[in-house]
Scaffold this motif. Structure first.
Motif, PDB file in Angstrom:
ATOM      1  N   LYS A  76      41.612  56.250  28.960  1.00 39.22           N
ATOM      2  CA  LYS A  76      42.796  57.054  28.660  1.00 39.22           C
ATOM      3  C   LYS A  76      43.832  56.917  29.765  1.00 39.22           C
ATOM      4  O   LYS A  76      45.018  56.793  29.499  1.00 39.22           O
ATOM      5  CB  LYS A  76      42.418  58.527  28.473  1.00 39.22           C
ATOM      6  CG  LYS A  76      41.764  58.797  27.152  1.00 39.22           C
ATOM      7  CD  LYS A  76      41.421  60.252  27.004  1.00 39.22           C
ATOM      8  CE  LYS A  76      40.672  60.474  25.694  1.00 39.22           C
ATOM      9  NZ  LYS A  76      40.222  61.845  25.551  1.00 39.22           N
ATOM     10  N   ARG A  77      43.391  56.915  31.037  1.00 36.47           N
ATOM     11  CA  ARG A  77      44.332  56.742  32.145  1.00 36.47           C
ATOM     12  C   ARG A  77      45.020  55.390  32.055  1.00 36.47           C
ATOM     13  O   ARG A  77      46.222  55.290  32.268  1.00 36.47           O
ATOM     14  CB  ARG A  77      43.599  56.865  33.486  1.00 36.47           C
ATOM     15  CG  ARG A  77      43.578  58.278  33.991  1.00 36.47           C
ATOM     16  CD  ARG A  77      43.129  58.338  35.427  1.00 36.47           C
ATOM     17  NE  ARG A  77      41.858  59.021  35.420  1.00 36.47           N
ATOM     18  CZ  ARG A  77      40.789  58.651  36.089  1.00 36.47           C
ATOM     19  NH1 ARG A  77      40.804  57.615  36.859  1.00 36.47           N
ATOM     20  NH2 ARG A  77      39.673  59.337  36.012  1.00 36.47           N
ATOM     21  N   ARG A  79      45.584  53.614  29.364  1.00 34.66           N
ATOM     22  CA  ARG A  79      46.545  53.662  28.251  1.00 34.66           C
ATOM     23  C   ARG A  79      47.829  54.341  28.677  1.00 34.66           C
ATOM     24  O   ARG A  79      48.925  53.864  28.393  1.00 34.66           O
ATOM     25  CB  ARG A  79      45.944  54.408  27.058  1.00 34.66           C
ATOM     26  CG  ARG A  79      44.976  53.610  26.262  1.00 34.66           C
ATOM     27  CD  ARG A  79      44.554  54.377  25.019  1.00 34.66           C
ATOM     28  NE  ARG A  79      43.332  53.823  24.510  1.00 34.66           N
ATOM     29  CZ  ARG A  79      42.364  54.516  23.949  1.00 34.66           C
ATOM     30  NH1 ARG A  79      42.471  55.824  23.814  1.00 34.66           N
ATOM     31  NH2 ARG A  79      41.276  53.941  23.507  1.00 34.66           N
ATOM     32  N   TRP A  80      47.715  55.485  29.375  1.00 37.70           N
ATOM     33  CA  TRP A  80      48.904  56.215  29.818  1.00 37.70           C
ATOM     34  C   TRP A  80      49.711  55.387  30.799  1.00 37.70           C
ATOM     35  O   TRP A  80      50.937  55.381  30.754  1.00 37.70           O
ATOM     36  CB  TRP A  80      48.525  57.569  30.432  1.00 37.70           C
ATOM     37  CG  TRP A  80      48.299  58.607  29.393  1.00 37.70           C
ATOM     38  CD1 TRP A  80      47.112  59.204  29.074  1.00 37.70           C
ATOM     39  CD2 TRP A  80      49.270  59.163  28.498  1.00 37.70           C
ATOM     40  NE1 TRP A  80      47.282  60.088  28.043  1.00 37.70           N
ATOM     41  CE2 TRP A  80      48.602  60.094  27.671  1.00 37.70           C
ATOM     42  CE3 TRP A  80      50.629  58.968  28.315  1.00 37.70           C
ATOM     43  CZ2 TRP A  80      49.243  60.816  26.695  1.00 37.70           C
ATOM     44  CZ3 TRP A  80      51.271  59.702  27.325  1.00 37.70           C
ATOM     45  CH2 TRP A  80      50.592  60.608  26.537  1.00 37.70           C
ATOM     46  N   ARG A  81      49.022  54.693  31.701  1.00 38.59           N
ATOM     47  CA  ARG A  81      49.741  53.844  32.658  1.00 38.59           C
ATOM     48  C   ARG A  81      50.534  52.767  31.932  1.00 38.59           C
ATOM     49  O   ARG A  81      51.668  52.471  32.289  1.00 38.59           O
ATOM     50  CB  ARG A  81      48.762  53.217  33.650  1.00 38.59           C
ATOM     51  CG  ARG A  81      48.277  54.201  34.681  1.00 38.59           C
ATOM     52  CD  ARG A  81      47.423  53.524  35.733  1.00 38.59           C
ATOM     53  NE  ARG A  81      46.877  54.525  36.617  1.00 38.59           N
ATOM     54  CZ  ARG A  81      45.608  54.613  36.969  1.00 38.59           C
ATOM     55  NH1 ARG A  81      44.741  53.729  36.533  1.00 38.59           N
ATOM     56  NH2 ARG A  81      45.196  55.553  37.773  1.00 38.59           N
ATOM     57  N   ILE A  83      51.661  52.888  28.832  1.00 41.93           N
ATOM     58  CA  ILE A  83      52.758  53.535  28.110  1.00 41.93           C
ATOM     59  C   ILE A  83      53.912  53.820  29.067  1.00 41.93           C
ATOM     60  O   ILE A  83      55.068  53.507  28.782  1.00 41.93           O
ATOM     61  CB  ILE A  83      52.274  54.832  27.416  1.00 41.93           C
ATOM     62  CG1 ILE A  83      51.359  54.477  26.241  1.00 41.93           C
ATOM     63  CG2 ILE A  83      53.455  55.677  26.947  1.00 41.93           C
ATOM     64  CD1 ILE A  83      50.600  55.666  25.660  1.00 41.93           C
ATOM     65  N   ILE A  84      53.592  54.400  30.218  1.00 42.78           N
ATOM     66  CA  ILE A  84      54.631  54.727  31.205  1.00 42.78           C
ATOM     67  C   ILE A  84      55.317  53.452  31.701  1.00 42.78           C
ATOM     68  O   ILE A  84      56.540  53.396  31.804  1.00 42.78           O
ATOM     69  CB  ILE A  84      54.026  55.541  32.369  1.00 42.78           C
ATOM     70  CG1 ILE A  84      53.614  56.930  31.863  1.00 42.78           C
ATOM     71  CG2 ILE A  84      54.996  55.636  33.534  1.00 42.78           C
ATOM     72  CD1 ILE A  84      52.750  57.716  32.824  1.00 42.78           C
TER      73      ILE A  84
END
Length: 92
Positions: A76-77, A79-81, A83-84
């Motif tokens: 999940k981390r 994926r967020w990285r 996306i950002i």
């Protein structure tokens, strides 16, 4: 009533019933960690990414859940990285 996707995996034991096939099936189509308790024997199993870990005792269950939850947290981390990073690049 809830209808879950049953796994078509031919490598699953023929002795497994609908509950276990649904547990594996939902783990194949989602990022879930699925706990399955056998109605017949009371044995606990975990399904994740289409894999089934059967007949876990309390210590093994705790260990497997810990590993799988850590793995999902890292995913999940990541994926967020991504996306950002993509949003920042789009803003440029």
């Amino acid at each position: 009533t809830c209808y879950l996707p049953l796994s078509d995996n031919m490598l699953l034991s023929k002795e497994l019933g609908t509950r276990h096939r649904a547990g594996v099936g939902i783990s194949e189509v989602s990022d879930s960690v699925t706990l399955i308790v056998s109605e017949e024997t009371g044995m606990i199993s975990i399904a994740h990414d289409g894999m089934l870990f059967r007949g876990l005792n309390a210590e093994e269950l705790r260990e497997q859940l810990g590993k799988l939850m850590k793995k999902q947290e890292v995913t999940k981390r990541s994926r967020w990285r991504r996306i950002i990073k993509n949003e920042r690049e789009a803003d440029k």
